[in-house]
Design a protein around this motif. Structure first.
Motif, PDB file in Angstrom:
ATOM      1  N   CYS A   3       6.095  10.522 -17.697  1.00  0.00           N
ATOM      2  CA  CYS A   3       6.480  10.165 -16.283  1.00  0.00           C
ATOM      3  C   CYS A   3       5.312   9.329 -15.701  1.00  0.00           C
ATOM      4  N   HIS A   4       5.885   8.257 -15.018  1.00  0.00           N
ATOM      5  CA  HIS A   4       4.960   7.328 -14.389  1.00  0.00           C
ATOM      6  C   HIS A   4       5.533   7.079 -12.853  1.00  0.00           C
ATOM      7  N   LEU A   5       4.382   7.376 -12.163  1.00  0.00           N
ATOM      8  CA  LEU A   5       4.368   7.561 -10.623  1.00  0.00           C
ATOM      9  C   LEU A   5       3.772   6.478  -9.835  1.00  0.00           C
ATOM     10  N   PHE A   6       4.428   5.955  -8.837  1.00  0.00           N
ATOM     11  CA  PHE A   6       4.074   5.167  -7.959  1.00  0.00           C
ATOM     12  C   PHE A   6       4.085   5.597  -6.464  1.00  0.00           C
ATOM     13  N   TYR A   7       2.960   5.211  -5.628  1.00  0.00           N
ATOM     14  CA  TYR A   7       3.009   5.382  -4.305  1.00  0.00           C
ATOM     15  C   TYR A   7       2.249   4.589  -3.468  1.00  0.00           C
ATOM     16  N   ASP A   8       2.396   4.636  -2.160  1.00  0.00           N
ATOM     17  CA  ASP A   8       1.815   3.561  -1.370  1.00  0.00           C
ATOM     18  C   ASP A   8       0.560   4.250  -0.866  1.00  0.00           C
ATOM     19  N   ARG A   9      -0.477   3.857  -1.456  1.00  0.00           N
ATOM     20  CA  ARG A   9      -1.837   4.763  -0.815  1.00  0.00           C
ATOM     21  C   ARG A   9      -2.304   4.219   0.505  1.00  0.00           C
ATOM     22  N   ARG A  10      -1.790   3.372   1.089  1.00  0.00           N
ATOM     23  CA  ARG A  10      -2.078   2.970   2.762  1.00  0.00           C
ATOM     24  C   ARG A  10      -1.320   4.191   3.600  1.00  0.00           C
ATOM     25  N   LYS A  11      -0.278   4.653   3.011  1.00  0.00           N
ATOM     26  CA  LYS A  11       0.709   5.386   3.801  1.00  0.00           C
ATOM     27  C   LYS A  11       0.500   6.959   3.619  1.00  0.00           C
ATOM     28  N   TYR A  64      -0.531   2.024  -5.004  1.00  0.00           N
ATOM     29  CA  TYR A  64      -0.351   0.499  -4.620  1.00  0.00           C
ATOM     30  C   TYR A  64      -0.514   0.464  -3.247  1.00  0.00           C
ATOM     31  N   GLU A  65      -1.017  -1.011  -2.915  1.00  0.00           N
ATOM     32  CA  GLU A  65      -1.038  -1.313  -1.439  1.00  0.00           C
ATOM     33  C   GLU A  65      -0.025  -2.306  -0.992  1.00  0.00           C
ATOM     34  N   ASP A  66       0.761  -2.929  -1.976  1.00  0.00           N
ATOM     35  CA  ASP A  66       1.606  -3.807  -1.754  1.00  0.00           C
ATOM     36  C   ASP A  66       2.792  -3.383  -2.828  1.00  0.00           C
ATOM     37  N   PRO A  67       4.096  -3.176  -2.413  1.00  0.00           N
ATOM     38  CA  PRO A  67       5.071  -2.862  -3.098  1.00  0.00           C
ATOM     39  C   PRO A  67       5.229  -3.849  -4.250  1.00  0.00           C
ATOM     40  N   GLU A  68       4.797  -5.297  -4.161  1.00  0.00           N
ATOM     41  CA  GLU A  68       4.941  -6.025  -5.320  1.00  0.00           C
ATOM     42  C   GLU A  68       3.938  -5.860  -6.504  1.00  0.00           C
TER      43      GLU A  68
END
Lengths: 143, 143
Positions: free
Chosen positions: A96-104, A122-126
């Protein structure tokens, strides 16, 4: 190449990030197969369908999960379904590899505290896509 | 009587329903023990603490889950942590009783479609307590 990927994103929990889900799914589909392509569709039906018909969704999704080579999760939007899928994937040994926007958001300690999960704030979805490239190529992402 | 109850409610996913969590916890505590009393506290720290310290939370919560007699979940607020806990509880055979406000949300098909879970939609939070009474007394709730 041609991995079977289970993409996990919020459906009934909220569709704020649906456009990003779609971008991630389309990126994966350039080289690999996404079993849960519907998670990126804007016209998805979000209503409960009763326990029998929701049971069909449950059986299909858990069958896909068990046969997948890996799970990619976008976890910015809190979701009971995604949380369930992550524990289910862990039970069956699906990476499992998980992404999330840490600014939000602050991610759940049930995920950040579980060493089973690979987590990429991440801080930018790019930032997602080069990491995803390495994951799909079977290389260790450098983060 | 004197059951060990794991109460599951959203923490980092959102604290909109924290006052209701507290009421449910205090109701259970009249007769039984709640292992996760902190979930009802208004002053709870919601920040990530890094993977090591979140790991302590994870290990504590999963240990409590494994030793609990049953899980009571308030599932109105979407939460990755609660979703994870529910699949984890199912894996260990812990009985799970889930409440949610059907006026506010559509529950995930990963829960409504999974016959393992006992689910009680409500339209007024006052409906929760008589059902909870029967669950804690070991009687089959009539819904």
């Amino acid at each position: 190449m041609n991995k079977k990927v289970y993409f996990a994103g919020s459906i009934r929990g909220g569709r704020t990030d649906a456009a990003l889900y779609r971008r991630i799914i389309e990126y994966i589909q350039r080289t690999d197969a996404v079993l849960t392509e519907h998670v990126g569709k804007p016209e998805l039906n979000l209503l409960e369908r009763g326990r029998d018909r929701d049971g069909e969704i449950y059986r299909q999704d858990t069958a896909w999960l068990r046969e997948s080579d890996l799970l990619i999760g976008e976890c910015t939007c809190p979701s009971l379904g995604v949380g369930y899928e992550l524990a289910y994937a862990e039970r069956y040994g699906i990476p499992c590899h998980l992404f999330y926007d840490r600014r939000k958001v602050q991610l759940s300690a049930m995920l950040t505290g579980d060493p089973y999960f690979r987590i990429y704030p991440y801080e930018d979805p790019e930032e997602i896509f080069p990491i995803l490239r390495r994951i799909l190529d079977g290389q260790e992402p450098q983060v």
